[in-house]
Structures are given as C-alpha cells and as structure tokens.
Design a protein around this motif. Structure first.
Motif, mmCIF file in Angstrom:
data_model
loop_
_atom_site.group_PDB
_atom_site.id
_atom_site.type_symbol
_atom_site.label_atom_id
_atom_site.label_comp_id
_atom_site.label_asym_id
_atom_site.label_seq_id
_atom_site.Cartn_x
_atom_site.Cartn_y
_atom_site.Cartn_z
ATOM 1 N N GLY A 421 38.308 19.046 1.461
ATOM 2 C CA GLY A 421 37.959 18.060 2.468
ATOM 3 C C GLY A 421 37.909 18.645 3.866
ATOM 4 O O GLY A 421 37.527 17.950 4.813
ATOM 5 N N CYS A 422 38.274 19.920 3.991
ATOM 6 C CA CYS A 422 38.356 20.542 5.316
ATOM 7 C C CYS A 422 37.431 21.735 5.500
ATOM 8 O O CYS A 422 36.873 21.928 6.583
ATOM 9 C CB CYS A 422 39.793 20.990 5.589
ATOM 10 N N PRO A 472 43.096 17.137 9.490
ATOM 11 C CA PRO A 472 43.131 15.762 8.988
ATOM 12 C C PRO A 472 44.422 15.066 9.408
ATOM 13 O O PRO A 472 45.444 15.712 9.664
ATOM 14 C CB PRO A 472 43.055 15.928 7.475
ATOM 15 N N GLU A 476 45.081 10.647 5.950
ATOM 16 C CA GLU A 476 43.982 11.211 5.150
ATOM 17 C C GLU A 476 44.522 12.155 4.075
ATOM 18 O O GLU A 476 44.062 12.138 2.926
ATOM 19 C CB GLU A 476 43.003 11.953 6.060
ATOM 20 N N SER A 504 37.022 11.941 3.000
ATOM 21 C CA SER A 504 36.879 13.102 3.885
ATOM 22 C C SER A 504 35.435 13.549 4.055
ATOM 23 O O SER A 504 35.132 14.296 4.992
ATOM 24 C CB SER A 504 37.715 14.271 3.343
ATOM 25 N N ASP A 549 36.893 12.920 10.404
ATOM 26 C CA ASP A 549 37.063 13.997 11.372
ATOM 27 C C ASP A 549 37.119 13.408 12.779
ATOM 28 O O ASP A 549 37.893 13.850 13.627
ATOM 29 C CB ASP A 549 35.902 14.984 11.251
#
Length: 798
Positions: A421-422, A472, A476, A504, A549
C-alpha cells in the motif's frame, strides 16, 4: 396546434422545428406553406354555405345531446393511454383533435350539466398523499376528495382502450412529412409524392404550471421571468393556497420535507455491504483467476536464482541452496542482503530492514512494538532506491515460506499488504512476486490464502500508482492488517454527507466514480472530489491522487501545527466535498445527476457567485421552496420563516427586511403549485443557465501588454467561453467564445489564449499561477464540445 381538417383531403399542422403552420394533402402527400387554393378560407364561404353549416352544426349538437355522456355526433372523447391526455376522434372522417370540436363542446356541456360535476371524468385529478403514499382523487369543480376511484374514470379508460389504438393506426397510415426544419415561408415546399411514415401531432403548448419539457426552454424562461408579485387585493395566495390545502384527504398540516434517497446520508449502523461491493468493483476489476493466469508458469525461486547472493559464507565457503535462502530463517538475523547489492551502505541498510521485518512478525524479540517496526521500515522505503525495496519484499517472502508459526506467517503477510500500500516492487520482481502470491493461494492454509489473494490484487495497482508521499496513518495500517477498508466522510454542498469505504489504492477518480454509483448518478464526468479547508480554500483533486495519502498529509499538518500552537489550539482542517467541477449538461433522465447539479446551483446563487437582480433571486428562491416542500399548503405558511439565508444571498437580506422578502417569495411560491420536485429543479437550472456567467470558474490574472484591460482582471471560464471580468464593477470586458479560440496553453506563471484566423493570430497573455488548472478546464470543455481530443490542447505555452 393539433392536426385539423381544413376541407377536402387537406389538414393543417405545426412544424415542431419552426413553430410554423403547414398544410398537407392526405391523398396526394403534397405539403405547402400556403393555404391550399381549392379549399375556402374560414370566413370566405357564402352566406348560404354558412347557414348550411350552421344547420349541420345544430343537427350535430342535437344528436350529441341525445347521445349524451361525452359524444357529439360523429365525435368521441377518449384518453390517450401514452400521455393520459384527452383528445377527440371523429369516427366517420378519422380526424383527431386535442381541442373539442364546437358540436362536441355543446354536447359535453349539456351532458355535464345533466349528469352533475362529479360524474364528469374531466373534473377529476388523481394525486398521491405524501404521508401515506396512497392514491386519492380530487374534483376541481366541487373541491371534494375521495379515496375511491370515481366510476366515470373507469368508463373513460375503457373507452380509451378501445379508441386510441385505432386512431393512432389511422394517423400512422396517413403521414405527410412537415416542411424541412428552418425553411422560410417563401421557400419551395416539399414536392408532391414524397414518402412519409408518421403524422406528427403537435401537442398544445403547456402552461407554465406543471412544467412540461416539450415546452421550449426560451418560452419557459420567459414565463418564469414574467411572474410578478401581485398586490394583496388581487387574486393571489389566499384562494389558491386554500384550494391546494384541500386537495389532500389529510389536509395541509405540518410541512413534510421531501426526501431524496440519492443524497441522504446512511444512518448510523447501516450495513456497508453494498458500498464494499462497489469498492471492490471499482478497485479490483480483474478477477483473481485472470491475475493468476498472467503469471502461470513463473516461479518465485527463478528470480532468487538470478538475483540472490548465494555466497553467504564468503568466497571460500560453500554456496547456500535456493531452498534455504528463500525459506524462513528463524530468530537469527541475516549478515548481508539477500539480493546482490554492490553498495556496502545498501547491504548494511538491508540487514537493518530484516531486523524490522522479523521484529514486526515476532520472530525476534524486541523492545519496540510491531507498529514501530512497521513505520520505521516504511519511512526508510519511501526514500530508498528500488533495489532496496525489492530486498524488503524478498525478505518478507523468505520469512513467510516454511514458517512453522501460523501467527508469524500471517503477520508477515500483513506486512506484505501494508508495504504494497506504500511502495511497489521493481519491474524485474513484480511478476515473480505475483507468482509467489499465486502459489500461496493454492498451497497455503485458508488464512494465508486470503492474504495472498489480497496481495496478488495489490501488486498491479501499486505498480501503476508508484511510491506514495506520506506515511500511512495508524488507522490505515490497522485496517490493512485486517484486509479492511477505511471509511471516510465525503460532504455535499447541502450539508449532507455520505460515508464511503476506501483503501490504500483508491484514487480521486475512483472515489468520484464510487460516489456516483452509490448516489445513482449516471453522468459522473461533470463531478469531482474537492479538498476544502476550514479557511474556505479549495482545490480539485487530481484524478490519480490517492485518497488515504492525502488524509495522511492532513494528519501530519494537523500534528505539526498543534505542536507549534498547542494541543487545544484552533488549526486549519480539511475535508472532502463532492460537487460539480465542469458544468456539462446532465440529461434529464439522470435524476441523481440533475439533483447534484441543482444543489450546486442553489449553493452558488445563495453564495452570490453570480450577479443577478433581486427579482431573479426571489423567483429562484420560490422555485427552491417548491422543490423542497412541494405545493403551497395554504395560509399561514411558515416553511421559510426565519430561514431566508437558505434561499437568498446575504446582500438582499441586509438591504431589506426579512419578513418582506419572505412575503415576496411566498407570493411567487403559491404560483408554482403543480410543479413536481424534478420540474422545480429543471426550471431552476434552466433559469440560471440563461446567464452568461453561469458555471464559471474564477481566476485572478494580470493582463500582459494589453491596455484594454485594468491591471488585474478575473477570468471566468465556463462551458461556452472565456470571460474577462472587471473585479470592481463586475462588468464583462471581453468574451472569447471557444469557436474563436484557435488554441491555448500555460506555463508555470502564465496562461495564453490564441484567437482569430490562422493568418492573423492574436495571442493574449495573462500572468497567473493557476495556468495549469485553467488549461485543464478549458481543454475539458473544448473536448466535450467537439467530442474528441483537441490536438495540442494540453501543451503549455511560454
């Protein structure tokens, strides 16, 4: 005008495109703008013929009176099942008319007088009681109401079922085409013998009350704008409002605010299954089977054999095996990176990453919490090279393979999902990492398979989006560990809101589509998600901007500001707003889209974004009250008492007394009886769309090398043109319709419009730091107009 026989085989009709009368011969198919030469004009017949006609009419009247009950000689009154309107059919000539023939009118009046007003079907209207949703019937003559359906209506419907199809069939067989659209009366009429398929029957133009969409917008607006506030002594609110109150069996009691499902916020505790399914449909359009098919035949170990460092014990030691280097290591920490990294600093950092991975999974004892390990790892990866990010994914894969602890394995897969998700894996690793997920879907335990399948869907999405900007939030991360979405609040301009699940990878474009689907908006392109602050600053989100974000960015700003100003200090806060961005026309059939456009327009009018007269403002306020409450309940009406700020701009309230403004609005409100909620919305939109400035986005700019303009102007960009407005006088200084714009562009601090023919181009420059947004708005409107991409439109100009 209805289709009317004028003598012989000739009929008169109205061309719907021009509103002019033309004449058609049903036998020869000839059409003409001029009155047929072989047909006497009304008033030109001889006195004898007039007497004869009068005698025939008298005979017909007598016959009609004898026949009784809604017939007149050869004429019958029937109801069109398609529209519910009454029309008149001559059983001998086959002629139809929307207006009663003279002989029928006499007969009907005689029959009606004899039978009584409650026995005449034309006197009854069917309505729906808003409190019970039951149908009731209201007699416009006696003003009586009943739950029982009058017997005369049953007879009328039976008659209509027998007559209307035959009349429609006769009309379809006789069909001369009207003159061509836009043709002048002096032009040559269509030639005789031209084919025609249908006889166009033009309905009489409806009155303003009960707005008919067949009515032209221009005549509709003219009627609305001619509505005046009448004197107390004239025929106005009293009688009409009292009659309106009597029409419902439940009376004109307390105001029942109309509810609209499309924008009503979900109640607390409402299940989110439908919203979650929409999220899955928007975010994950590709089935799991298709993703697995993409990497069928690949094995993660193949990537390891090509890219891992197997010399784990130095150049003189034996090489490790593929199985060992790709399997769980236990509590021990690796001494060097799994991947071949030539930079010693990267190798050292890779070892530290492994400490955080095993600390999060619980494989290694640590004095930090698993979330601390998680945030430390992600913070490093958001700023690291792709090689090191690949290393982290490989370390997680290693620690989840052949791990004897299910809890540790599941924790590893949770970390995999959080990382996906990052930041994305590199291009070389992507497909092999998908293959590793695919292997664990089929070979792992049910709990592991669930996480592996989720991670499989994450990889293509994060690969497309790239590295996120912000760490996050805790919310999240905890949601990702449970494979659950985060629920956010999205506001509307009318103070309502909706709770929407996102994850995300949800972008602004996807959120826009998701909300449109939840509300039932079919035309979602005009709408967008805005970031709005408590300081009334706003910006439209870029389509690929990640929602969570941005939420994380807001949280960081909030924490930093409170750290400086104090924990309980007032700081700038942000929220999401769903509203109109581009003022494209929304089809009337898209009721939810019309509603959202109407909400935008009422907000802008009350907020005084558009200059308008006080009379216009009061008329629009009356339409707004009609939309909100329905018909006037009768005096006294307290719907808007003390609430004028919801309907009128503050400047009108400050310049006059609020009770007087309320009185003026109510006087016009009573005249709108019969408007449905949708009709009121459409009427409101038609009204404001007639303004040149409607739908404009405003941008301050400084004209460059142009003496015709003041030092600073406002550029108002809308769906029709670019307007240059004097910010002081609000005067329109110049208008650039898109038909005159050759191209346009922007740089970092300017916006340019190119006008005129190609041989004599004129460039007009404006200094502004909003050139990019202006360029995007103009391009969107032009592309919408031409229906295709405009070459060069997206290119900036210096």
């Amino acid at each position: 005008m209805s289709v009317q026989s004028i003598g012989g085989d000739w009929v008169a009709n109205t061309d719907p495109n021009t509103g002019k009368t033309y004449y058609a011969n049903l036998t020869t198919k000839e059409t003409t703008w001029e009155w047929p030469k072989d047909v006497p004009k009304p008033g030109e017949a001889s006195a004898d013929a007039g007497a004869s006609d009068a005698g025939a009419g008298g005979a017909a009247t007598a016959a009609a009176a004898g026949d009784g009950g809604g017939t007149g000689g050869d004429w019958r009154e029937v109801t069109d099942p398609g529209t519910g309107r009454k029309y008149y059919h001559n059983r001998v000539t086959g002629e139809t008319s929307w207006t009663p023939p003279p002989e029928f009118t006499t007969a009907s009046a005689s029959a009606s007088d004899e039978a009584g007003p409650e026995s005449v079907a034309a006197n009854w209207q069917s309505k729906q009681d808003q409190s019970t949703m039951r149908m009731y019937y209201y007699n416009t003559v006696t003003r009586s109401t009943t739950w029982e359906k009058p017997a005369c209506l049953d007879k009328e419907e039976s008659s209509a079922a027998e007559s209307a199809p035959a009349v429609e069939a006769a009309a379809a067989n006789a069909a001369p085409e009207p003159p061509a659209a836009g043709a002048a009366a002096s032009e040559t009429p269509p030639q005789a013998g031209e084919e025609a398929d249908t006889l166009i029957v033009e309905e009489p133009e409806p009155v303003i009350m009960g707005r008919g969409r067949a009515e032209t917008v221009s005549s509709k607006l003219a009627a609305l704008k001619q509505m005046k506030i009448e004197d107390e002594n004239e025929d106005q609110a009293g009688a009409g409002a009292a009659a309106a109150a009597e029409q419902s069996p439940t009376g004109g009691g307390a105001a029942q605010r109309r509810t609209t499902v499309a924008v009503t916020a979900p109640k607390a505790g409402t299940p989110m299954e439908s919203a979650l399914s929409l999220l899955e449909r928007v975010n994950d359009p590709v089935p799991t089977e298709d993703l697995m098919e993409l990497v069928c035949g690949l094995k993660y170990t193949e990537y390891a054999e090509k890219n891992f460092n197997f010399d784990r014990k130095g150049i003189f030691g034996s090489k490790t095996t593929t199985e060992k280097i790709t399997s769980w290591k236990g509590k021990d920490v690796i001494k060097t990176s799994l991947s071949i990294l030539n930079d010693k600093d990267l190798q050292t950092e890779a070892v530290q990453c492994f400490r955080n991975v095993t600390g999060f999974m619980g494989d290694r004892s640590s004095n930090k919490s698993n979330l601390e390990h998680c945030f430390k790892l992600i913070n490093n990866m958001l700023q690291s090279m792709e090689d090191l990010r690949n290393e982290v994914f490989c370390q997680i894969a290693k620690q989840t393979k052949n791990n004897p602890s299910l809890d540790s394995t599941l924790a590893g897969w949770q970390l995999m999902v959080i990382c996906l998700g990052c930041f994305p894996p590199g291009a070389l690793l992507r497909d092999y990492l998908m293959a590793y997920c695919s292997e664990n879907i089929t070979a792992g335990s049910p709990q592991v398979a669930r996480y592996a399948e989720y991670a499989l869907h994450c990889i293509p999405k994060i690969f497309q989006l790239g590295v996120r900007r912000e760490l996050p939030t805790h919310v999240e991360v905890e949601a990702a560990k449970r494979l659950a979405p985060v629920t956010i609040r999205v506001n509307f301009l009318d103070s309502k809101y909706v709770m929407v699940p996102v994850n995300s990878w949800t972008t602004a474009a996807q959120l826009n589509k998701l909300i449109a689907m939840r509300l039932g908006v079919k035309t979602w392109e005009p709408f967008a998600i805005f970031e709005v602050s408590t300081r009334d600053e706003e910006r439209v989100l870029e389509p690929d901007e990640r929602i969570l974000d941005l939420v994380a960015y807001w949280a960081r700003l909030n924490n930093e500001e409170r750290t400086k100003k104090g924990k309980h200090s007032e700081v700038e806060e942000f929220h999401f707003v769903y509203k109109v961005h581009l003022f494209f026309d929304v089809p009337e059939e898209d009721a939810a889209g019309v509603e959202m456009t109407y909400i935008q327009s009422t907000h802008d009018v009350v907020d005084a974004r558009y200059p308008c007269s006080e009379q216009d403002a009061i008329t629009l306020a009356a339409l707004q009250v009609q939309e909100e409450f329905g018909d006037h309940p009768g005096d006294p009406c307290h719907y808007i008492t003390g609430k004028m700020s919801r309907y009128l701009a503050e400047k009108y309230i400050e310049a006059s007394s609020e009770p007087e403004l309320e009185h003026q609005v109510l006087q016009l409100y009573v005249k709108l009886n019969g408007y449905s909620q949708q009709e009121a919305r459409l009427s409101y939109l038609d009204y404001v769309k007639s303004w040149k400035i409607y739908g404009s986005s405003y941008y301050f700019a400084e004209p460059q090398n142009n003496r015709d303009f003041p030092p600073e102007v406002v550029l108002a960009i809308n769906a029709k043109s670019i307007l240059v407005v004097d910010p002081e006088s609000k005067e329109f200084l110049k208008e650039y319709p898109y038909s005159q714009v050759l191209t346009w562009g922007h740089s970092q601090n300017s916006f340019v419009v190119v006008l005129g023919p190609y041989a004599k181009q004129v460039k007009i420059y404006f200094k502004t730091d909003q050139g990019k947004e202006m360029n995007t708005v103009v391009r969107s409107y032009v592309e919408h107009i031409v229906g295709r991409n405009t070459p060069g439109a997206a290119e900036g100009s210096s």
